[in-house]
Design an enzyme around this catalytic site. Structure first.
Site, PDB file in Angstrom:
ATOM      1  N   SER A  42      47.843  44.603  15.995  1.00  0.00           N
ATOM      2  CA  SER A  42      47.025  43.944  17.022  1.00  0.00           C
ATOM      3  C   SER A  42      47.087  42.429  16.900  1.00  0.00           C
ATOM      4  O   SER A  42      46.390  41.725  17.622  1.00  0.00           O
ATOM      5  CB  SER A  42      45.574  44.401  16.910  1.00  0.00           C
ATOM      6  OG  SER A  42      45.028  44.034  15.653  1.00  0.00           O
ATOM      7  N   THR A 174      23.574  40.537  59.764  1.00  0.00           N
ATOM      8  CA  THR A 174      23.534  41.859  59.142  1.00  0.00           C
ATOM      9  C   THR A 174      24.649  42.657  59.797  1.00  0.00           C
ATOM     10  O   THR A 174      24.923  42.502  60.989  1.00  0.00           O
ATOM     11  CB  THR A 174      22.184  42.572  59.352  1.00  0.00           C
ATOM     12  OG1 THR A 174      21.962  42.772  60.753  1.00  0.00           O
ATOM     13  CG2 THR A 174      21.036  41.748  58.775  1.00  0.00           C
ATOM     14  N   HIS A 175      25.313  43.481  59.008  1.00  0.00           N
ATOM     15  CA  HIS A 175      26.464  44.246  59.500  1.00  0.00           C
ATOM     16  C   HIS A 175      27.556  43.327  60.054  1.00  0.00           C
ATOM     17  O   HIS A 175      28.353  43.741  60.904  1.00  0.00           O
ATOM     18  CB  HIS A 175      26.058  45.267  60.574  1.00  0.00           C
ATOM     19  CG  HIS A 175      24.930  46.159  60.165  1.00  0.00           C
ATOM     20  ND1 HIS A 175      25.100  47.254  59.360  1.00  0.00           N
ATOM     21  CD2 HIS A 175      23.592  46.088  60.438  1.00  0.00           C
ATOM     22  CE1 HIS A 175      23.926  47.845  59.154  1.00  0.00           C
ATOM     23  NE2 HIS A 175      22.993  47.152  59.791  1.00  0.00           N
ATOM     24  N   SER A 302      51.676  28.308  54.490  1.00  0.00           N
ATOM     25  CA  SER A 302      52.560  29.449  54.713  1.00  0.00           C
ATOM     26  C   SER A 302      54.014  28.997  54.622  1.00  0.00           C
ATOM     27  O   SER A 302      54.355  27.875  55.014  1.00  0.00           O
ATOM     28  CB  SER A 302      52.294  30.049  56.099  1.00  0.00           C
ATOM     29  OG  SER A 302      53.338  30.933  56.470  1.00  0.00           O
ATOM     30  N   LYS A 308      49.343  27.012  59.089  1.00  0.00           N
ATOM     31  CA  LYS A 308      48.399  27.762  58.261  1.00  0.00           C
ATOM     32  C   LYS A 308      47.799  26.921  57.140  1.00  0.00           C
ATOM     33  O   LYS A 308      48.461  26.091  56.527  1.00  0.00           O
ATOM     34  CB  LYS A 308      49.096  28.988  57.637  1.00  0.00           C
ATOM     35  CG  LYS A 308      49.565  30.033  58.629  1.00  0.00           C
ATOM     36  CD  LYS A 308      48.401  30.653  59.373  1.00  0.00           C
ATOM     37  CE  LYS A 308      47.513  31.485  58.479  1.00  0.00           C
ATOM     38  NZ  LYS A 308      48.210  32.651  57.885  1.00  0.00           N
ATOM     39  N   ASN A 310      45.594  28.426  54.108  1.00  0.00           N
ATOM     40  CA  ASN A 310      45.089  29.697  53.619  1.00  0.00           C
ATOM     41  C   ASN A 310      44.114  29.516  52.455  1.00  0.00           C
ATOM     42  O   ASN A 310      44.384  28.739  51.531  1.00  0.00           O
ATOM     43  CB  ASN A 310      46.247  30.575  53.149  1.00  0.00           C
ATOM     44  CG  ASN A 310      47.217  30.889  54.265  1.00  0.00           C
ATOM     45  OD1 ASN A 310      46.825  31.059  55.414  1.00  0.00           O
ATOM     46  ND2 ASN A 310      48.496  30.950  53.934  1.00  0.00           N
ATOM     47  N   GLU A 315      40.550  33.995  47.833  1.00  0.00           N
ATOM     48  CA  GLU A 315      41.070  35.363  47.881  1.00  0.00           C
ATOM     49  C   GLU A 315      41.442  35.862  46.487  1.00  0.00           C
ATOM     50  O   GLU A 315      41.241  37.045  46.164  1.00  0.00           O
ATOM     51  CB  GLU A 315      42.276  35.416  48.810  1.00  0.00           C
ATOM     52  CG  GLU A 315      41.931  35.188  50.271  1.00  0.00           C
ATOM     53  CD  GLU A 315      43.157  35.030  51.163  1.00  0.00           C
ATOM     54  OE1 GLU A 315      42.968  34.973  52.386  1.00  0.00           O
ATOM     55  OE2 GLU A 315      44.285  34.961  50.638  1.00  0.00           O
ATOM     56  N   TYR A 342      34.020  54.179  12.342  1.00  0.00           N
ATOM     57  CA  TYR A 342      35.110  53.414  12.937  1.00  0.00           C
ATOM     58  C   TYR A 342      36.293  54.316  13.241  1.00  0.00           C
ATOM     59  O   TYR A 342      36.621  55.244  12.501  1.00  0.00           O
ATOM     60  CB  TYR A 342      35.548  52.278  12.000  1.00  0.00           C
ATOM     61  CG  TYR A 342      36.657  51.440  12.609  1.00  0.00           C
ATOM     62  CD1 TYR A 342      36.365  50.424  13.507  1.00  0.00           C
ATOM     63  CD2 TYR A 342      37.985  51.706  12.311  1.00  0.00           C
ATOM     64  CE1 TYR A 342      37.377  49.674  14.097  1.00  0.00           C
ATOM     65  CE2 TYR A 342      39.006  50.956  12.896  1.00  0.00           C
ATOM     66  CZ  TYR A 342      38.699  49.950  13.783  1.00  0.00           C
ATOM     67  OH  TYR A 342      39.705  49.236  14.379  1.00  0.00           O
ATOM     68  N   GLN A 347      40.509  49.200  18.219  1.00  0.00           N
ATOM     69  CA  GLN A 347      41.415  48.055  18.253  1.00  0.00           C
ATOM     70  C   GLN A 347      41.726  47.638  19.681  1.00  0.00           C
ATOM     71  O   GLN A 347      41.980  46.463  19.963  1.00  0.00           O
ATOM     72  CB  GLN A 347      42.711  48.408  17.516  1.00  0.00           C
ATOM     73  CG  GLN A 347      43.781  47.339  17.558  1.00  0.00           C
ATOM     74  CD  GLN A 347      44.988  47.723  16.735  1.00  0.00           C
ATOM     75  OE1 GLN A 347      44.923  47.815  15.517  1.00  0.00           O
ATOM     76  NE2 GLN A 347      46.096  47.997  17.407  1.00  0.00           N
TER      77      GLN A 347
END
Length: 497
Positions: A42, A174-175, A302, A308, A310, A315, A342, A347
């Protein structure tokens, strides 16, 4: 404070080094192959715990000397040797190898090579089981503070924007349909309170990690006369009164990973809230809304469409939320079937917790900078608040104030909305005669109920969107921030040259 990338490339792991007999290899006649050693090691992941490992080893060695298990000379040699190792790791000159297996063995191996027999006495009364539990607790205590400070920095930006644009009206939804007008500041402060709860969740995760497992050894404790509370105090595992906090059950001490789940759950909730805010920014920055403009530093173009701009970074935060959820699910699945105490499965917890905390830290920094450099288009918000029949409820309330039951008033105003919608008008566009044709109670005073500013001002219940109530929220927020971590410096815009 450790950065999100700290430890990821502290030292390259030499995968080509020969597999030598490990420190635990006394009862073995052969050792695993290079392939198996690579599978079981590890060190490539947990080497970032080197600070915590050295810190814990110094405290353990000091305690061993205090209770007379090792000599003061041995402790002095151990402390100096560990300091030298730390300096090399910090400088990037320390060489890790697969033979080390993990960060604990790497440091102990190097210590023994440097100081001889004294180094071999360090592990007296200790197991890697309580050692790794200690390291990850120390690490989580530090990183959860970093995340709390990151949240507070974001909250400060939210409060600043809310103060600068107090009085600006926007449509509430709302919605994802226009519902009632609200103050933009009111909308922003909803996220302040979400992030405030996240700070409290992280503080609870910090408290869960703030208990020392050292001294539990492999699982049953040890016959050496260890002073667990001395190491706990030295390492900062104390309550508000300064009393040392130790895990009361040695088996629980080496097998508990609940505190990791607490931290990653809190991280998942932070990401969920960030994702919701990102969704707002993505919508608001579109041509259809036009409520805000993102800084060029936090947008991309873009490769084919030159017009564009963006919201890629919003995102990405939204997308990385699923990644942190995956880390939480991986940890829950990892732990669900483990018998005490354990097991090597544990690990696998490091990669998930490191990834989750790194992702949250970078997402918070990105969001804080992005929001701090966002331009609010007040006129577009105000214009948006005029459409969508958002004064309908207030018109119904006007009828209720004149004795009509609310359900009847709801029906009457619904008829007016239908009339206006069929002719592509707003409620304010209807004439008083048209309104009276539906209900004779309407008079000139009813038209005042359609004023958007009055609609907002009327929402004066505690926690409501009136300017007075939002100002109260801002004052509450300032009080909270005054008691919060002081790291309020805003990150510089990320450059993408």
């Amino acid at each position: 404070m450790q950065s999100a990338s700290d430890g990821l490339a502290i030292g390259a792991v030499d995968a080509g080094c020969p597999v030598v007999r490990p420190l635990w290899g006394g009862r073995f006649e052969s050792v695993p192959s290079v392939e198996l050693a690579s599978f079981g090691a590890s060190i490539a992941v947990d080497q970032r715990l080197w600070r915590e490992d050295i810190r814990g080893s110094v405290a353990h060695a000091r305690m061993l000397a205090t209770v007379g298990v090792i000599s003061e000379a041995d402790f002095t040699a151990i402390e100096a040797g560990l300091a030298g190792i730390g300096e090399e790791i910090e400088a990037g000159s320390f060489v890790f190898g697969l033979a080390d297996e993990d960060i604990h063995m790497a440091i102990e191996r190097s210590l023994c090579e440097r100081i001889g027999a004294a180094g071999k006495r360090l592990h007296t009364g200790r197991s890697r089981n309580d050692q790794v539990a200690l390291d990850i607790r120390l690490y989580l205590k530090s990183r959860t503070v970093d995340l709390m400070e990151g949240l507070v920095a974001l909250q400060r930006v939210i409060v600043r924007l809310a103060e600068e644009h107090l009085g600006v009206i926007m449509p509430g939804y709302t919605h994802l349909q226009k519902a009632q007008p609200v103050l933009f500041s009111h909308h922003l402060l909803a996220y302040f309170w979400m992030f405030d709860r996240d700070v409290r969740r992280l503080r609870a995760a910090w408290s869960a990690a703030n208990v020392c497992p050292l001294g539990a050894a492999a699982l049953a404790g040890t016959s050496y006369p260890l002073d667990r509370r001395q190491t706990a105090r030295e390492l900062g595992f104390v309550d508000v009164a300064g009393q040392a906090l130790v895990v009361p059950n040695s088996m629980d001490a080496v097998s508990d990973r609940d505190f990791i789940l607490d931290a990653v759950y809190a991280s998942s909730t932070v990401m969920m809230h960030l994702s919701r805010l990102c969704e707002e920014l993505i919508l608001w920055s579109s041509f259809e809304f036009g409520f805000i403009s993102l800084s060029d530093d936090y947008a991309t173009g873009s490769s084919i469409m030159p017009q564009k701009k963006n919201p890629d970074f919003a995102e990405l935060i939204r997308g990385k939320t699923g990644r942190v959820y995956g880390d939480l699910t991986a940890l829950l699945t990892l732990l669900k079937g483990l018998p005490l105490a354990y097991n090597k499965d544990m690990q696998e917890d490091k990669q998930a917790v490191f990834d989750a905390l790194d992702t949250v830290e970078l997402s918070l920094r990105t969001m804080t900078g992005m929001l701090a450099h966002t331009t609010v288009n007040e006129a577009a918000m105000s214009a948006g608040a005029e459409g969508g029949f958002m004064a309908a409820t207030d018109l119904a309330d006007w009828l209720v104030a004149r004795g009509m039951p609310f359900r009847e008033a709801h029906h009457v105003v619904g008829q007016l909305v239908l009339l206006a919608a069929k002719s592509d008008r707003t409620l304010a566009d209807l004439s008083l005669d048209e309104m009276r044709a539906v209900c004779s109670l309407f008079d000139e005073q009813a038209l005042a109920a359609l004023d958007i500013e009055q609609v907002v001002a009327a929402r004066s219940t505690e926690g409501g969107t009136s300017c007075e109530r939002v100002s109260e929220q801002l004052q509450q927020a300032r009080v909270i921030l005054a008691k919060a971590p002081s790291n309020s410096n805003l990150p510089e815009p990320v450059r993408h040259d």
